[in-house]
Write a protein that holds these residues in place. Structure first.
Motif, PDB file in Angstrom:
ATOM      1  N   ASP A   1       0.828  -1.209   0.000  1.00  0.00           N
ATOM      2  CA  ASP A   1       0.000   0.000   0.000  1.00  0.00           C
ATOM      3  C   ASP A   1       0.865   1.263   0.000  1.00  0.00           C
ATOM      4  O   ASP A   1       0.578   2.220  -0.724  1.00  0.00           O
ATOM      5  CB  ASP A   1      -0.936   0.001   1.215  1.00  0.00           C
ATOM      6  N   ALA A   2       1.912   1.271   0.773  1.00  0.00           N
ATOM      7  CA  ALA A   2       2.791   2.447   0.872  1.00  0.00           C
ATOM      8  C   ALA A   2       3.485   2.720  -0.462  1.00  0.00           C
ATOM      9  O   ALA A   2       3.555   3.878  -0.910  1.00  0.00           O
ATOM     10  CB  ALA A   2       3.824   2.250   1.969  1.00  0.00           C
ATOM     11  N   ASP A   3       3.973   1.647  -1.121  1.00  0.00           N
ATOM     12  CA  ASP A   3       4.642   1.824  -2.417  1.00  0.00           C
ATOM     13  C   ASP A   3       3.657   2.286  -3.497  1.00  0.00           C
ATOM     14  O   ASP A   3       3.984   3.131  -4.336  1.00  0.00           O
ATOM     15  CB  ASP A   3       5.321   0.529  -2.850  1.00  0.00           C
ATOM     16  N   ARG A   4       2.457   1.731  -3.496  1.00  0.00           N
ATOM     17  CA  ARG A   4       1.443   2.094  -4.477  1.00  0.00           C
ATOM     18  C   ARG A   4       1.027   3.567  -4.291  1.00  0.00           C
ATOM     19  O   ARG A   4       0.930   4.320  -5.258  1.00  0.00           O
ATOM     20  CB  ARG A   4       0.230   1.173  -4.385  1.00  0.00           C
ATOM     21  N   ILE A   5       0.816   3.975  -3.038  1.00  0.00           N
ATOM     22  CA  ILE A   5       0.441   5.371  -2.757  1.00  0.00           C
ATOM     23  C   ILE A   5       1.568   6.313  -3.177  1.00  0.00           C
ATOM     24  O   ILE A   5       1.329   7.369  -3.777  1.00  0.00           O
ATOM     25  CB  ILE A   5       0.077   5.549  -1.269  1.00  0.00           C
ATOM     26  N   LYS A   6       2.802   5.918  -2.897  1.00  0.00           N
ATOM     27  CA  LYS A   6       3.958   6.733  -3.294  1.00  0.00           C
ATOM     28  C   LYS A   6       4.032   6.846  -4.823  1.00  0.00           C
ATOM     29  O   LYS A   6       4.277   7.931  -5.362  1.00  0.00           O
ATOM     30  CB  LYS A   6       5.241   6.116  -2.735  1.00  0.00           C
ATOM     31  N   ALA A   7       3.802   5.734  -5.541  1.00  0.00           N
ATOM     32  CA  ALA A   7       3.839   5.729  -7.007  1.00  0.00           C
ATOM     33  C   ALA A   7       2.700   6.581  -7.578  1.00  0.00           C
ATOM     34  O   ALA A   7       2.893   7.318  -8.562  1.00  0.00           O
ATOM     35  CB  ALA A   7       3.752   4.304  -7.541  1.00  0.00           C
ATOM     36  N   GLN A   8       1.524   6.488  -6.970  1.00  0.00           N
ATOM     37  CA  GLN A   8       0.390   7.296  -7.424  1.00  0.00           C
ATOM     38  C   GLN A   8       0.673   8.782  -7.211  1.00  0.00           C
ATOM     39  O   GLN A   8       0.386   9.605  -8.086  1.00  0.00           O
ATOM     40  CB  GLN A   8      -0.892   6.888  -6.684  1.00  0.00           C
ATOM     41  N   GLN A   9       1.211   9.138  -6.065  1.00  0.00           N
ATOM     42  CA  GLN A   9       1.530  10.545  -5.786  1.00  0.00           C
ATOM     43  C   GLN A   9       2.605  11.054  -6.744  1.00  0.00           C
ATOM     44  O   GLN A   9       2.528  12.192  -7.221  1.00  0.00           O
ATOM     45  CB  GLN A   9       1.985  10.717  -4.333  1.00  0.00           C
TER      46      GLN A   9
END
Length: 187
Positions: free
Chosen positions: A101-109
């Motif tokens: 979740d943290a990596d996906r949120i970082k990639a989305q941002q």
């Protein structure tokens, strides 16, 4: 833009109508003995197609090439940036489900930030390009207007129109203006 062109065309039509409505009065004045001998000459009218001058003259083509070379680097940077955004988006779609979740949120941002930066640069590019294009076209038009005035004085034109609803090809002097403008810019 369409309203502006329509208004200019309408204005040209109104001017032409007023001109031709006054022609009988001018003809009577010219025929009167008090009017003098120089007013007996027929009225000489010309027309130039400004759009053709701004598109076909050597000066306009040189200005366009200069703009293209001036802005080609920034255009390439924008294309590269768009490709990076697409690659990041494709990567997120492909690997997003298996990311934490943290990596996906970082990639989305990161993708949102890249998009925002791209849109800002694209807007600046468009504004700068339009400003430079307007400057270049104004310069070409200024030089073309000087050439038109020279031709008008040399060939004794009474009026030269730049906008009209209809133009008889026999009064179209656009080719003469293009030739003179190209000869002048070749100096």
């Amino acid at each position: 833009m369409k309203f502006h062109t329509l208004s200019r065309t309408l204005l040209a039509a109104v001017c032409a109508t007023a001109f031709f409505a006054c022609s009988p009065v001018m003809a009577q004045t010219a025929a009167s003995p008090a009017a003098g001998a120089s007013t007996n000459a027929p009225i000489k009218i010309g027309f130039i197609n400004t759009e053709r001058v701004l598109k076909d003259s050597a000066l306009a083509k040189a200005a366009q090439q200069k703009l293209e070379s001036e802005f080609s680097k920034r255009d390439k940077e924008l294309q590269d940036m768009a490709a990076k955004i697409k690659a990041a988006n494709d990567n997120l779609e492909k690997n997003g489900p298996v990311m934490s979740d943290a990596d996906r949120i970082k990639a989305q941002q990161n993708l949102v930030d890249m998009n925002r930066e791209f849109q800002r640069k694209q807007r600046e590019f468009s504004e700068d390009l339009n400003a430079r294009r307007n400057e270049a076209l104004a310069s070409v038009l200024d030089k073309a207007n000087k050439v038109v005035r020279d031709i008008a004085q040399k060939d004794h034109y009474d009026i030269i129109f730049q906008e009209a609803v209809y133009v008889n090809p026999r009064i179209d002097i656009t080719d003469k203006v293009l030739k003179a403008l190209d000869a002048q810019s070749g100096k």
